[in-house]
Structure formats: structure tokens, C-alpha cells
Scaffold this active site. Structure first.
Site, PDB file in Angstrom:
ATOM      1  N   LYS A 198       0.817  -1.204   0.000  1.00  0.00           N
ATOM      2  CA  LYS A 198       0.000   0.000   0.000  1.00  0.00           C
ATOM      3  C   LYS A 198       0.862   1.270   0.000  1.00  0.00           C
ATOM      4  O   LYS A 198       0.513   2.269  -0.634  1.00  0.00           O
ATOM      5  CB  LYS A 198      -0.943   0.001   1.202  1.00  0.00           C
ATOM      6  CG  LYS A 198      -2.083  -0.990   1.084  1.00  0.00           C
ATOM      7  CD  LYS A 198      -3.058  -0.855   2.253  1.00  0.00           C
ATOM      8  CE  LYS A 198      -4.274  -1.733   2.062  1.00  0.00           C
ATOM      9  NZ  LYS A 198      -5.261  -1.571   3.167  1.00  0.00           N
TER      10      LYS A 198
ATOM     11  N   SER B 210       6.086 -15.627  -0.891  1.00  0.00           N
ATOM     12  CA  SER B 210       5.206 -16.531  -0.174  1.00  0.00           C
ATOM     13  C   SER B 210       5.982 -17.827   0.083  1.00  0.00           C
ATOM     14  O   SER B 210       7.131 -17.782   0.516  1.00  0.00           O
ATOM     15  CB  SER B 210       3.922 -16.780  -0.970  1.00  0.00           C
ATOM     16  OG  SER B 210       3.066 -17.645  -0.266  1.00  0.00           O
ATOM     17  N   SER B 211       5.397 -18.958  -0.218  1.00  0.00           N
ATOM     18  CA  SER B 211       6.043 -20.247   0.037  1.00  0.00           C
ATOM     19  C   SER B 211       5.202 -21.351  -0.577  1.00  0.00           C
ATOM     20  O   SER B 211       3.992 -21.181  -0.786  1.00  0.00           O
ATOM     21  CB  SER B 211       6.164 -20.487   1.547  1.00  0.00           C
ATOM     22  OG  SER B 211       6.533 -21.822   1.838  1.00  0.00           O
TER      23      SER B 211
ATOM     24  N   TYR C  90       2.147 -20.096   9.818  1.00  0.00           N
ATOM     25  CA  TYR C  90       3.045 -19.757   8.712  1.00  0.00           C
ATOM     26  C   TYR C  90       2.381 -20.006   7.365  1.00  0.00           C
ATOM     27  O   TYR C  90       2.269 -19.106   6.519  1.00  0.00           O
ATOM     28  CB  TYR C  90       4.337 -20.567   8.827  1.00  0.00           C
ATOM     29  CG  TYR C  90       5.301 -20.365   7.673  1.00  0.00           C
ATOM     30  CD1 TYR C  90       6.127 -19.257   7.636  1.00  0.00           C
ATOM     31  CD2 TYR C  90       5.376 -21.299   6.633  1.00  0.00           C
ATOM     32  CE1 TYR C  90       7.011 -19.069   6.582  1.00  0.00           C
ATOM     33  CE2 TYR C  90       6.253 -21.118   5.574  1.00  0.00           C
ATOM     34  CZ  TYR C  90       7.071 -20.004   5.561  1.00  0.00           C
ATOM     35  OH  TYR C  90       7.940 -19.815   4.507  1.00  0.00           O
TER      36      TYR C  90
ATOM     37  N   LYS D 137       0.939 -17.342   4.422  1.00  0.00           N
ATOM     38  CA  LYS D 137       1.523 -17.387   3.081  1.00  0.00           C
ATOM     39  C   LYS D 137       0.439 -17.576   2.021  1.00  0.00           C
ATOM     40  O   LYS D 137       0.535 -17.033   0.918  1.00  0.00           O
ATOM     41  CB  LYS D 137       2.564 -18.502   2.996  1.00  0.00           C
ATOM     42  CG  LYS D 137       3.820 -18.250   3.829  1.00  0.00           C
ATOM     43  CD  LYS D 137       4.533 -16.975   3.413  1.00  0.00           C
ATOM     44  CE  LYS D 137       5.885 -16.840   4.084  1.00  0.00           C
ATOM     45  NZ  LYS D 137       6.566 -15.571   3.711  1.00  0.00           N
TER      46      LYS D 137
END
Length: 253
Positions: free
Chosen positions: A120, A138-139, A152, A156
Site C-alpha cells: 500500500k 510466499s512459500s 506460517y 503465506k
């Protein structure tokens, strides 16, 4: 390959180790100026000096991305000091994997809201750029259920959804918004080195899931992040870019 980044400015959160550090280094080697943050002031000073050795402008700031006001202030001061912002990478993660109430709160403030608040804050500045890219890390744990599917993995997943929505919202402004999802990434001092020593059975299990027979390196992930951030990826937006050595089995549509 010239990624057309010379003289451009990249911002990265959490760039003193691992994927963030490798990404900052590659941006600098491509000729981009780099503004980065991390919590430890001593590590920030060390990395700042190392990046400057490449000949680019580099500035590090000791900052906790969970502090939304401080994060916004960092973005504004970077835009003023560097004459604008061309690319941003939301990399920081609390890596709060165990399913505890504290980890849910920490993951929300650091992983998710750290990403939301950075995006933002940089969007108005990206409108004045010719590159206009923001990437969130991310993952694979955000894409499929695994041992990290608690706080977690959930955050993500939320990051992927958030970034896809923003990509649609700002497409008419030619701002590109993407997510990079690394698979198991091993480096000294990283989470997998800790698991290797603290939970050998889990480490062996994870290694067995990697069809390449090894985990990835921060440099391999950084290569994808920097390319997706560059003008050469001008048609890539709203994507979740997996870099996992065929670790995940699901088919993306």
C-alpha cells in the site's frame, strides 16, 4: 542478459540474510540501487557496506516491519532519498511455524500485514516509475498442506490471495504485482539448517520430498525474484511463481 535495471531503485524487506540478502545482491549486481531493512542494526550496516562495493547506492535501515508507521515512514524517506521507487520486494517472514496463539499473532503482523502495508505504501510511488513492480515472497506452504500449515502456511496463502487481488486492481496503471513461492531453501543460519540439527527426522523427510535430491539456494530464488521484477517480465502480473525444483505435485491452472 540485460535486465534493464541500471540506475533503478529496489526496496527489499529483510535483506540481511537468506533470500532477501541474495535478492539485494543480485539487484545491485544488475546496477540497481538498493534500499533495504532488517531488525538488526549491526547486520544492516554490514550488508549496506557490502552492497556499496558493487558501485550502486545502497541504504539500510534497522526496522521491524510489524511497526506499520515505521514501515510507511521508511518508504517515504526512501522515495525522497533515491528520487523514487521502481521495484519493491516484501520478503520478511517471522518464520513462526509451531501452532501457538503467539505465532498466529506474530505471523499476521509480520508476514501478512508487513506485506500489505509495504504494498500500500509503495503503490503511489510505483505509478511514477517506468518499471512498476512489486513482488511478495510466499512459500510452497501457502499453496499446499504440509508440516507448516498452521500460522506460517496460512499467512503465506493469504499473501498469494492478497497480491492477486492487488494485481487486478492496479493493472490499468501498468503496475505489476506478483508472488514468488520458494520451495525448501537451505542456507547457513536458516530454518532448514536449524531443523537439520534439531529435528533430523523432519529434515530427512523433507529432503526425501525433493525430487532433485537437494534443497534450493537463496541465489536460485533471487534470480526469479529479480527477473520477475524487471522490465523483461512486462507481461507477468497476478502470477504465483513457484521456484521449488518440482517439489510441489499439484497442477496449476
Amino acid at each position: 542478459m540485460d535486465l534493464q535495471l541500471k540506475g533503478k531503485t529496489a526496496m527489499i524487506t529483510g535483506a540481511t540474510r537468506g533470500i532477501g540478502r541474495a535478492t539485494a545482491q543480485l539487484f545491485a549486481e544488475e546496477g540497481a540501487n538498493v534500499a533495504f531493512c532488517a531488525r538488526d542494526a549491526e547486520s544492516v550496516a554490514t550488508v549496506e557496506a557490502e552492497l556499496r562495493e558493487t558501485g550502486v547506492k545502497a541504504a539500510g535501515t534497522a526496522l521491524d516491519v510489524a511497526d506499520a508507521a515505521a514501515l510507511r515512514a521508511w518508504v517515504e524517506s526512501t522515495a525522497a532519498d533515491f528520487g523514487g521507487i521502481d521495484m519493491a520486494v516484501a520478503n520478511v517472514s517471522a518464520l513462526a511455524i509451531p501452532d501457538t496463539e503467539e505465532n498466529w499473532e506474530t505471523s499476521f503482523r509480520v508476514d501478512l500485514m508487513g506485506t500489505v502495508n509495504l504494498v500500500k505504501a509503495v503503490l503511489p510511488h510505483l505509478e511514477r516509475s517506468t518499471v512498476r513492480s512489486v513482488v511478495a515472497i510466499s512459500s510452497v506452504s501457502g499453496r499446499e498442506a504440509d508440516f507448516a500449515s498452521g500460522p506460517y502456511g496460512t499467512m503465506k496463502t493469504a499473501i498469494i490471495g492478497f497480491m492477486a487481488g492487488v494485481a487486478l486492481q492496479v493493472a490499468d496503471k501498468n503496475i505489476r504485482v506478483n508472488t514468488v513461492s520458494p520451495g525448501n531453501t537451505y542456507f547457513p543460519g536458516g530454518v532448514w539448517e536449524g531443523i537439520e540439527g534439531g529435528d533430523p527426522a523432519l529434515f530427512e523427510f523433507a529432503m526425501g520430498l525433493n525430487p532433485t535430491g537437494r534443497m534450493g539456494t537463496p541465489e536460485e530464488i533471487a534470480a526469479g525474484v529479480v527477473f520477475v521484477s524487471s522490465p523483461l517480465a512486462s507481461r507477468v502480473s497476478g502470477s504465483n511463481f513457484l521456484i521449488d525444483g518440482a517439489l510441489t505435485r499439484g497442477i496449476q491452472f
